[in-house]
Design a protein around this motif. Structure first.
Motif, short mmCIF file in Angstrom:
data_model
loop_
_atom_site.label_atom_id
_atom_site.label_comp_id
_atom_site.label_asym_id
_atom_site.label_seq_id
_atom_site.Cartn_x
_atom_site.Cartn_y
_atom_site.Cartn_z
N LYS A 116 46.06 32.68 47.81
CA LYS A 116 44.96 33.45 47.21
C LYS A 116 45.38 34.00 45.85
O LYS A 116 44.57 34.67 45.19
CB LYS A 116 44.57 34.62 48.12
CG LYS A 116 43.97 34.20 49.44
CD LYS A 116 42.49 34.40 49.42
CE LYS A 116 41.90 33.81 50.69
NZ LYS A 116 40.49 33.52 50.52
N SER A 117 46.66 33.80 45.52
CA SER A 117 47.22 34.32 44.28
C SER A 117 47.03 35.84 44.17
O SER A 117 46.45 36.37 43.24
CB SER A 117 46.57 33.62 43.09
OG SER A 117 47.32 33.88 41.94
N LYS A 118 47.49 36.52 45.21
CA LYS A 118 47.40 37.98 45.25
C LYS A 118 48.81 38.57 45.34
O LYS A 118 49.26 38.95 46.42
CB LYS A 118 46.59 38.45 46.48
CG LYS A 118 45.17 37.93 46.54
CD LYS A 118 44.25 38.78 45.69
CE LYS A 118 42.83 38.26 45.78
NZ LYS A 118 42.03 38.62 44.64
N PRO A 119 49.51 38.58 44.21
CA PRO A 119 50.91 39.04 44.27
C PRO A 119 51.03 40.50 44.68
O PRO A 119 51.99 40.90 45.33
CB PRO A 119 51.41 38.84 42.84
CG PRO A 119 50.19 38.84 41.99
CD PRO A 119 49.10 38.27 42.83
N GLU A 120 50.02 41.34 44.30
CA GLU A 120 50.10 42.77 44.64
C GLU A 120 50.06 42.93 46.16
O GLU A 120 50.85 43.68 46.73
CB GLU A 120 48.90 43.53 44.04
CG GLU A 120 48.71 43.32 42.55
CD GLU A 120 47.79 42.14 42.24
OE1 GLU A 120 47.45 41.38 43.15
OE2 GLU A 120 47.43 41.97 41.06
N ALA A 121 49.13 42.18 46.77
CA ALA A 121 49.02 42.25 48.23
C ALA A 121 50.26 41.67 48.89
O ALA A 121 50.74 42.17 49.91
CB ALA A 121 47.78 41.51 48.69
N LEU A 122 50.81 40.59 48.26
CA LEU A 122 52.01 39.95 48.82
C LEU A 122 53.17 40.95 48.89
O LEU A 122 53.81 41.14 49.94
CB LEU A 122 52.41 38.76 47.95
CG LEU A 122 53.72 38.09 48.32
CD1 LEU A 122 53.55 37.22 49.55
CD2 LEU A 122 54.26 37.23 47.16
N VAL A 123 53.41 41.64 47.79
CA VAL A 123 54.52 42.61 47.76
C VAL A 123 54.20 43.77 48.70
O VAL A 123 55.06 44.22 49.47
CB VAL A 123 54.76 43.12 46.32
CG1 VAL A 123 55.89 44.14 46.29
CG2 VAL A 123 55.08 41.97 45.39
N ALA A 124 52.94 44.22 48.66
CA ALA A 124 52.57 45.37 49.50
C ALA A 124 52.76 45.06 50.98
O ALA A 124 53.38 45.82 51.72
CB ALA A 124 51.12 45.76 49.22
N VAL A 125 52.22 43.91 51.40
CA VAL A 125 52.30 43.56 52.82
C VAL A 125 53.77 43.37 53.24
O VAL A 125 54.19 43.83 54.30
CB VAL A 125 51.46 42.29 53.11
CG1 VAL A 125 51.75 41.72 54.48
CG2 VAL A 125 49.99 42.63 52.99
#
Lengths: 235, 938
Positions: free
Chosen positions: B467-476
């Motif tokens: 989904k190209s969501k790096p913020e969510a990737l790092v957060a999760v």
């Protein structure tokens, strides 16, 4: 073709009696695909220079042009965008995100740029770095050499204009250090990747096309060791 | 410098360097000590003050034993917890010829030994107290009523007992409900001491029996009416002096003061006195006073006092442990690094642990005096603030006492010791886990700082990558892979919600226990909110009421009226009308009375042919429909006025207090608030039996169950506290019932009384003035009062309930502050520990907007995890609390605090996002350069 141009860079820390001049009127240029090593004693301003080139620190005076862009004239967000697209940073202490595994760490700047993940590129880089077996490991589960390889992979993934490496072998033993330099050199030679590397190690410095010697914040020597692209040191 | 001193020195340096974190921990510990001081000192101060108030009301004695002989007297004195005894005696009644009050022609003569005057709170208004048995003091009420008597007068006492003798053989008996006295024709019964003088009537006459006590006494003073003299007593109090011994009397009353420190269980004295005197009826305890010393003979009150304390202290401890533990846990890696370095140069495991304890206890030592003094200040201020409030809600003759005295702080050594011990234990407990954890870490792990990852492989999070969501990737991944580091925030959120919810629930439980148990509420209270005046009908004055009602309704100054019909014990219903739940509760209560549990057969036998009374509240059709709409009902049945319908009130209250079985005493207090008083379905017919006094026979009256009223659906209109069946009906049905009860409805209402609520429209009218004048002239013909004024006056016990309410709110606020600090501290600590991580992300090209997005995603996760944990922890605790309350107290309606739950969620969400924004924004502009040069990121 000139990819980097530094014009009269100065950096001063503190004021008055405590004022320290870390860089003093530093000017030089780097050609596209060139491998430049920056050497000098501790406190000579090498790291400061590298961070200014990488846009993570600002010069007191002077300007840095990368691929025609004055990077310090950009606002904070545009600078961040520029950094993730045009600059690859490799640090002595790797600076990987501890919660991301190898794959995730490598693709992070690419994702930060809002781009879709290129699986083939990731696979080829991971293979190129020799990390195929460790893709699902966190940095804390890797050796120093492996962590540094991940850091190089992260720097290379976005095809940056320049790779800035701050003593990438400083925290590694000789064998691992040599492997890291080989990887960096290989990307420089095969992909025409511009590389600026800070090192204390003369033997590493001498492998570059050009060596800039810093002392007390000034360039005291700027020597061409070999012609650009010449003398490829293949394994 | 010794090795240990180096550790302490390094720890001090560390504390100075991280002064913000140190200050937060200190504030947390100060709050903990402050709250504990509030609980211990507050409890002592408030109970001691309330004990003073109670002793002003009913005297400072603890127990009074009646008709004691010398042997019993000696047995009482031998009990190890008896501090002092005082002998007194009741001589009986004697005529007071000087009395001009026809309703009070006697003196009630008593002999008091010296201490009794003090303990019974006898207040001299003029003259002096008697010094020998030839002197007497009289109630000043005799003077106020116009009695021609003064100090120095001589009175001839010739004491007698008063009896009532039934003389009307046409009636079965005459019953005096307030005295539980029944007079049968041809029989004499002695009247209790505060019985009114009623003279001779067609049903009974008063007779006297001399007891042979004759004495000429001199009046030496006048006293305020003592607590045993009520406004309707037939005799004024007359107190003479009596020797404090049993040498010259055969039997006397003995008043007792306990040595409260020696009362071990707080309940044993009741059994001892019962054993010595042979019956519970032969002695009385000053329960209100004993309640405030946590030694009431009623075990429930002791349970409440103890429960409140244990509950509060436990939650202060939990909140504090989590706060302090979180602080140490947050600084774990930094601390472990410097301790690891010390360890590499020879620091032992014990020395590493001592660093954590050193920090915790040095802060505790600073917090102790600050917290204790702060807590004492809060108690002092709170009591001063509450004092006029107490005065406002407590109604008794000694109200001046509350207005004129200040509340002294009661700081006992015992309380201080408790504060020191409990807070010290809490600090030790909080530091113990981090200390243990740090003690186990070796030097290499400490310095390298990689203590968390145990799993071999971590699967790539493809969802966010694709989904190209790096913020969510790092957060999760931060949430999933650094549980140790995020758990402090989750713990802080969860603990805030748990403490908030459980304390709110517990406080609500305590409040209800106090209300149900201590507050002597009226059985039925019709609410008059929104109305200006209330006209109430008095028995046998239906015509006056009806005439006034018509006048009122026709008056131009009246906007609207609402009429209520009320009657208790209107008739009876058969056993099968009442629900299974009712009979089960009934059985449980019966079991508490009888020495052995009743079998089903015994219980059936006991309840067979029970007269299950029902009572009614009647209201106009419109209000009846409004109540029905708020209740579970069939509106068609409600609206169908051709057939009598009822709303059955479901939340009946059964308790050991409102039920009794033979002469037994219950084993303990038990309370049930029912959910279903009847199992009859809507639409079912409910046969009612109503006694027709004219025909002298029971008539059947069938009604249809149209719905079920509850406390909730009735709350706007009325409050019912009753063990019997209550039916809400419309006025038509009420009139039909009235007709059965007495056909001559205009003359006699035979029980059903009416209440007219009046709302004025602001137009000038002399109606109110006329009604007030008439009400004064026509004594007892009707009642007329401002809305709200006619409600029952509140008691000291109700004051306690209100004070507990206020204290509970204060407690919730203060414990919440600890938890809020905890959330702040956890977020701030995590922000501080993530400087390098953010520096890396910035160097990789993460923009500020992306960073905020990442923090937002993280916070969403933290928030939901916090709520989830709060639910997982709070719900079982609430369930457990509910169970404990129902075991020790009884089944009460305790709703889950949904509103507070939502409030806690909103508050913790706002606080989490707000504090995160603040903590990270202040760090946004920090130079990342140095962070990037650090060895590693943790």
């Amino acid at each position: 073709m000139e990819i980097l141009k530094c014009e009269h860079i100065s950096k001063v820390y503190g004021k008055g009696n405590t004022c320290v001049k870390a860089l003093d009127d530093v000017s030089f240029t780097v050609e596209k695909g060139e491998f430049v090593s920056i050497v000098g004693p501790s406190g000579s301003g090498k790291s400061t220079l590298l961070h200014i080139l990488g846009g993570v620190d600002k010069p007191t005076e002077g300007k840095v042009m990368i691929d025609g862009t004055d990077i310090h004239s950009l606002n904070e967000d545009n600078l961040a965008i520029f950094r993730r697209r045009q600059i690859g940073l490799v640090y002595q202490f790797y600076n990987l995100l501890p919660v991301l595994n190898v794959d995730e760490n490598i693709v992070l700047p690419h994702l930060l740029d809002g781009r879709k993940m290129e699986q083939e590129r990731l696979d080829s880089i991971v293979e190129y770095l020799g990390l195929t077996e460790r893709r699902k490991n966190l940095p804390s589960q890797l050796s120093g050499g492996q962590q540094q390889r991940v850091s190089i992979g992260r720097a290379l993934f976005n095809h940056p204009a320049i790779i800035l490496a701050d003593e990438p072998t400083g925290n590694l033993d000789r064998k691992n250090g040599e492997e890291i330099i080989k990887l960096l050199k290989k990307s420089n030679r095969t992909q025409k990747q511009t590389l600026i590397l800070i090192t204390h190690d003369e033997s590493i410095a001498l492998q570059a096309d050009r060596m800039i010697y810093l002392e007390d914040g000034k360039i005291v020597r700027n020597e061409q060791i070999r012609s650009l692209g010449g003398g490829i040191d293949e394994e | 410098m010794k090795n240990k001193k180096i550790i302490y020195h390094v720890t001090r340096q560390y504390m100075k360097l991280n002064w913000k974190r140190t200050m937060t921990t200190l504030v947390g510990i100060v709050f903990m000590v402050l709250l504990m001081t509030c609980v211990f000192v507050g409890k002592d101060t408030s109970l001691s003050y309330l004990a003073q108030v109670a002793s002003e009301k009913s005297g400072s004695w603890h127990a009074s034993v009646y008709d004691v002989n010398e042997e019993q007297y000696n047995q009482i004195k031998e009990l190890n917890y008896i501090e002092e005894t005082a002998v007194s005696g009741t001589y009986g009644y004697s005529y007071l010829p000087q009395s001009v009050n026809e309703a009070c022609p006697y003196l009630l003569v008593k002999g008091y030994s010296e201490s009794c005057f003090d303990w019974m709170n006898i207040k001299l208004e003029s003259g002096r107290l008697p010094e020998n048995d030839s002197e007497v003091v009289l109630s000043a009420r005799a003077l106020a009523d116009g009695g021609d008597i003064s100090v120095g007068d001589v009175i001839e006492l010739d004491c007698f007992k008063r009896y009532l003798t039934g003389i009307n053989y046409d009636i079965e008996s005459t019953f005096f409900p307030f005295f539980n006295l029944t007079v049968y024709p041809g029989k004499s019964v002695e009247v209790p001491q505060n019985f009114a003088y009623l003279g001779d009537t067609q049903d009974f006459k008063e007779t006297h029996e001399s007891i042979g006590y004759k004495k000429t006494v001199t009046v030496v003073g006048f006293i305020s009416a003592p607590s045993f003299e009520t406004a309707n007593s037939g005799g004024y109090a007359a107190l003479t002096y009596m020797e404090n011994s049993m040498e010259h009397v055969e039997k006397a009353n003995v008043t007792i003061m306990f040595d409260l420190d020696k009362l071990d269980s707080g309940y044993g004295y009741v059994e001892d006195l019962e054993r010595i005197t042979g019956s519970y009826d032969n002695f009385e305890c000053n329960d209100l006073l004993l309640a405030f010393t946590a030694n009431s003979s009623d075990n429930t009150i002791n349970v409440i006092v103890t429960f409140v304390m244990v509950f509060f202290i436990l939650f202060i401890m939990v909140a504090s442990v989590i706060l302090i533990y979180n602080v140490f846990n947050l600084s774990f890696e930094e601390r472990s690094r410097y301790l690891g370095m010390l360890s590499s140069v020879g620091a032992t495991k014990k020395q590493k642990k001592s660093s954590v304890y050193y920090e915790a206890f040095s802060l505790w030592l600073i917090a102790l005096p600050v917290g204790i003094l702060g807590g004492m200040g809060i108690v002092k201020v709170a009591m001063e603030v509450l004092q006029p409030y107490i005065a406002d809600i407590v109604d008794f003759s000694g109200t001046d006492f509350i207005h004129t005295t200040t509340v002294p702080l009661e700081v006992s050594g015992k309380a201080l010791l408790f504060i020191v011990l409990v807070s010290g234990f809490t600090v030790a407990l909080s530091a113990w886990l981090p200390a243990r954890k740090i003690g186990k870490i070796g030097p290499i792990e400490s310095i390298r700082g990689n203590m968390e990852s145990k799993k071999k492989e971590y699967k790539r999070n493809d969802f966010f990558i694709k989904k190209s969501k790096p913020e969510a990737l790092v957060a999760v991944n931060n949430l999933k892979r650094q549980k140790g580091k995020t758990s402090s925030i989750i713990r802080a959120i969860a603990s805030f919600m748990v403490v908030f919810l459980v304390t709110a629930f517990g406080a609500n439980g305590i409040n209800k226990m106090v209300h149900y148990r201590l507050v002597e509420d009226v059985t039925l209270s019709i609410h008059t909110d929104g109305w200006d005046y209330v006209l109430s009908e008095e028995p046998d004055n239906a015509k006056i009421y009806q005439a006034l009602k018509e006048e009122i309704m026709a008056d131009k100054g009246v906007e609207k009226v609402q009429e209520w019909y009320c009657n208790m014990w209107t008739g009876t219903v058969k056993n099968d009308i009442l629900s299974q739940e009712y009979w089960e509760a009934y059985h449980t209560i019966a079991d508490l009375y009888y020495p052995e549990d009743l079998t089903e057969e015994q219980f059936q036998e006991l309840t067979e042919g029970n007269y299950n009374t029902f009572s009614i509240i009647g209201v106009d059709q419109e209000t009846y429909e409004k109540i029905a709409e708020k209740s579970e009902c069939d509106l068609d049945l409600v609206k169908d006025t051709s057939k009598p319908s009822v709303l059955v009130y479901q939340n009946t209250e059964l308790s050991t207090e409102n039920m009794s079985f033979d002469d037994y005493k219950p084993e303990r207090y038990q309370f049930f608030q029912l959910e279903h008083m009847t199992d009859k379905k809507i639409g079912d017919t409910m046969p009612l039996s109503i006694y027709n006094a004219q025909k002298e026979e029971v008539e059947e009256f069938d009604v249809t169950v149209a719905g079920y009223a509850t406390n909730e659906s009735l709350k706007e209109y009325a409050t019912i506290h009753s063990e019997g069946l209550w039916l809400i009906i419309n006025t038509d049905t009420a009139q039909k019932m009235q007709f059965i009860m007495n056909e001559e409805t205009d003359e006699n209402n035979n029980g059903i009384t009416r209440e007219l609520h009046i709302k004025l429209n602001g137009t000038e009218t002399d109606l109110i003035e006329k009604l007030q004048t008439l009400a004064n002239e026509e004594n007892y013909a009707f009642g007329f009062a401002k809305a709200g004024e006619s409600q029952t006056l509140k008691t000291v016990a109700e004051a306690v309930a209100c004070i507990i309410d206020i204290l509970a709110v204060c407690f919730i606020i203060l414990t919440s502050i600890i938890c809020i600090l905890n959330i702040y501290n956890s977020i701030w600590g995590r922000a501080a520990a993530r400087q390098q991580e953010f520096a890396i992300l910035t160097s990789l090209g993460m923009t500020k907007k992306q960073r905020r997005k990442m923090l937002f995603c993280e916070n969403i996760g933290l928030f939901f995890k916090g709520i989830l944990w709060a639910c997982v922890i709070a719900f079982p605790i609430i369930y457990l609390l509910k169970t404990v309350l129902s075991v020790y107290f009884g089944r009460i309606e305790l709703e889950f605090p949904v509103g507070l739950f939502v409030l806690a969620i909103i508050f913790s969400g706002v606080w989490l996002f707000g504090v995160t924004s603040y903590c990270y924004r202040t760090r946004e502009n920090e130079n990342i350069f140095e962070q990037l040069r650090n060895e590693n990121v943790s």
